[in-house]
Design a protein around this motif. Sequence first.
Motif, PDB file in Angstrom:
ATOM      1  N   VAL A  42     -16.981  21.445  53.035  1.00 43.43           N
ATOM      2  CA  VAL A  42     -16.680  20.097  53.535  1.00 43.43           C
ATOM      3  C   VAL A  42     -15.974  19.280  52.464  1.00 43.43           C
ATOM      4  N   VAL A  43     -16.493  19.304  51.252  1.00 40.59           N
ATOM      5  CA  VAL A  43     -15.886  18.544  50.151  1.00 40.59           C
ATOM      6  C   VAL A  43     -14.479  19.059  49.867  1.00 40.59           C
ATOM      7  N   ALA A  44     -14.316  20.366  49.846  1.00 46.42           N
ATOM      8  CA  ALA A  44     -13.014  20.962  49.544  1.00 46.42           C
ATOM      9  C   ALA A  44     -11.991  20.689  50.638  1.00 46.42           C
ATOM     10  N   LYS A  67     -25.720  14.050  53.709  1.00 49.57           N
ATOM     11  CA  LYS A  67     -24.890  12.846  53.771  1.00 49.57           C
ATOM     12  C   LYS A  67     -23.669  13.071  52.897  1.00 49.57           C
ATOM     13  N   LEU A  68     -22.512  12.721  53.428  1.00 49.42           N
ATOM     14  CA  LEU A  68     -21.266  12.811  52.666  1.00 49.42           C
ATOM     15  C   LEU A  68     -20.991  11.436  52.076  1.00 49.42           C
ATOM     16  N   PHE A  69     -20.874  11.384  50.755  1.00 46.84           N
ATOM     17  CA  PHE A  69     -20.569  10.141  50.059  1.00 46.84           C
ATOM     18  C   PHE A  69     -19.117  10.188  49.613  1.00 46.84           C
ATOM     19  N   VAL A  70     -18.373   9.132  49.943  1.00 42.75           N
ATOM     20  CA  VAL A  70     -16.960   9.062  49.615  1.00 42.75           C
ATOM     21  C   VAL A  70     -16.698   7.742  48.901  1.00 42.75           C
ATOM     22  N   ARG A  71     -16.215   7.820  47.659  1.00 36.48           N
ATOM     23  CA  ARG A  71     -15.859   6.623  46.897  1.00 36.48           C
ATOM     24  C   ARG A  71     -14.356   6.420  47.017  1.00 36.48           C
ATOM     25  N   LEU A  72     -13.979   5.248  47.543  1.00 33.40           N
ATOM     26  CA  LEU A  72     -12.572   4.936  47.786  1.00 33.40           C
ATOM     27  C   LEU A  72     -12.090   3.853  46.820  1.00 33.40           C
ATOM     28  N   THR A  73     -10.784   3.823  46.582  1.00 35.26           N
ATOM     29  CA  THR A  73     -10.197   2.822  45.691  1.00 35.26           C
ATOM     30  C   THR A  73      -9.584   1.667  46.462  1.00 35.26           C
ATOM     31  N   SER A  74      -9.591   1.724  47.790  1.00 36.29           N
ATOM     32  CA  SER A  74      -8.951   0.709  48.616  1.00 36.29           C
ATOM     33  C   SER A  74      -9.963   0.110  49.588  1.00 36.29           C
ATOM     34  N   ALA A  75     -10.196  -1.210  49.464  1.00 27.40           N
ATOM     35  CA  ALA A  75     -11.134  -1.893  50.364  1.00 27.40           C
ATOM     36  C   ALA A  75     -10.657  -1.875  51.819  1.00 27.40           C
ATOM     37  N   ARG A  87     -15.621   9.566  64.171  1.00 32.18           N
ATOM     38  CA  ARG A  87     -14.528  10.542  64.278  1.00 32.18           C
ATOM     39  C   ARG A  87     -14.382  11.340  62.980  1.00 32.18           C
ATOM     40  N   VAL A  88     -14.535  10.671  61.842  1.00 36.07           N
ATOM     41  CA  VAL A  88     -14.473  11.360  60.548  1.00 36.07           C
ATOM     42  C   VAL A  88     -15.570  12.422  60.482  1.00 36.07           C
ATOM     43  N   LEU A  89     -16.766  12.049  60.882  1.00 40.79           N
ATOM     44  CA  LEU A  89     -17.910  12.967  60.874  1.00 40.79           C
ATOM     45  C   LEU A  89     -17.652  14.177  61.771  1.00 40.79           C
ATOM     46  N   GLU A  90     -17.140  13.931  62.972  1.00 42.11           N
ATOM     47  CA  GLU A  90     -16.843  15.026  63.907  1.00 42.11           C
ATOM     48  C   GLU A  90     -15.769  15.957  63.355  1.00 42.11           C
ATOM     49  N   ASN A  91     -14.714  15.393  62.771  1.00 39.64           N
ATOM     50  CA  ASN A  91     -13.616  16.211  62.233  1.00 39.64           C
ATOM     51  C   ASN A  91     -14.084  17.085  61.080  1.00 39.64           C
ATOM     52  N   LEU A  92     -14.912  16.545  60.203  1.00 33.74           N
ATOM     53  CA  LEU A  92     -15.399  17.329  59.060  1.00 33.74           C
ATOM     54  C   LEU A  92     -16.328  18.453  59.507  1.00 33.74           C
ATOM     55  N   GLY A  97     -17.421  24.200  61.338  1.00 34.36           N
ATOM     56  CA  GLY A  97     -17.924  24.925  62.503  1.00 34.36           C
ATOM     57  C   GLY A  97     -19.411  24.758  62.717  1.00 34.36           C
ATOM     58  N   GLU A  98     -20.023  23.868  61.950  1.00 35.97           N
ATOM     59  CA  GLU A  98     -21.460  23.586  62.059  1.00 35.97           C
ATOM     60  C   GLU A  98     -21.687  22.116  61.789  1.00 35.97           C
ATOM     61  N   ASP A  99     -22.818  21.589  62.274  1.00 34.75           N
ATOM     62  CA  ASP A  99     -23.169  20.196  61.968  1.00 34.75           C
ATOM     63  C   ASP A  99     -23.868  20.147  60.617  1.00 34.75           C
ATOM     64  N   ILE A 100     -23.080  20.126  59.565  1.00 40.34           N
ATOM     65  CA  ILE A 100     -23.608  20.092  58.204  1.00 40.34           C
ATOM     66  C   ILE A 100     -23.883  18.657  57.784  1.00 40.34           C
ATOM     67  N   ILE A 101     -22.924  17.785  58.076  1.00 41.27           N
ATOM     68  CA  ILE A 101     -23.004  16.390  57.659  1.00 41.27           C
ATOM     69  C   ILE A 101     -23.613  15.576  58.794  1.00 41.27           C
ATOM     70  N   LYS A 102     -24.660  14.820  58.483  1.00 42.91           N
ATOM     71  CA  LYS A 102     -25.317  13.981  59.485  1.00 42.91           C
ATOM     72  C   LYS A 102     -24.825  12.534  59.406  1.00 42.91           C
ATOM     73  N   GLU A 103     -24.339  12.133  58.225  1.00 43.04           N
ATOM     74  CA  GLU A 103     -23.906  10.749  58.028  1.00 43.04           C
ATOM     75  C   GLU A 103     -22.828  10.705  56.958  1.00 43.04           C
TER      76      GLU A 103
END
Length: 107
Positions: A42-44, A67-75, A87-92, A97-103
């Motif tokens: 998922v991270v890769a 939980k997938l944590f994403v640090r962004l540089t743009s507010a 949608r981001v969660l579903e795409n990842l 091919g599995e529900d790895i990420i819950k949030e």
Amino acid sequence: MAFKKPFPSENSRKSDIVPLKDGITALLRAYRLQGKLNEVTVVASWERVMGKAIAMKTQEVYVSNHKLFVRLTSAPLKHELIMAKTRVLENLNAEVGEDIIKEVVFL
């Protein structure tokens, strides 16, 4: 009196042959590594799934406790992604091919 063949026939070996994919899957299951491998996948795949523009404004991506944590540089981008979090969660998860990420948490 029955004679044994000195060497096993070629057909007897075929029962021991396992496809490489099945062997690796069994190994990952035996050592309980499949979950961690999926998290790393998922991270890769963040850049491939989200696109180059978002990846360039991403500082850090990691997984902890499903939980997938994403640090962004743009507010503004952070706000946009929060609105499209489902949608981001579903795409990842579809990428793996599995529900790895819950949030997904945007930092």
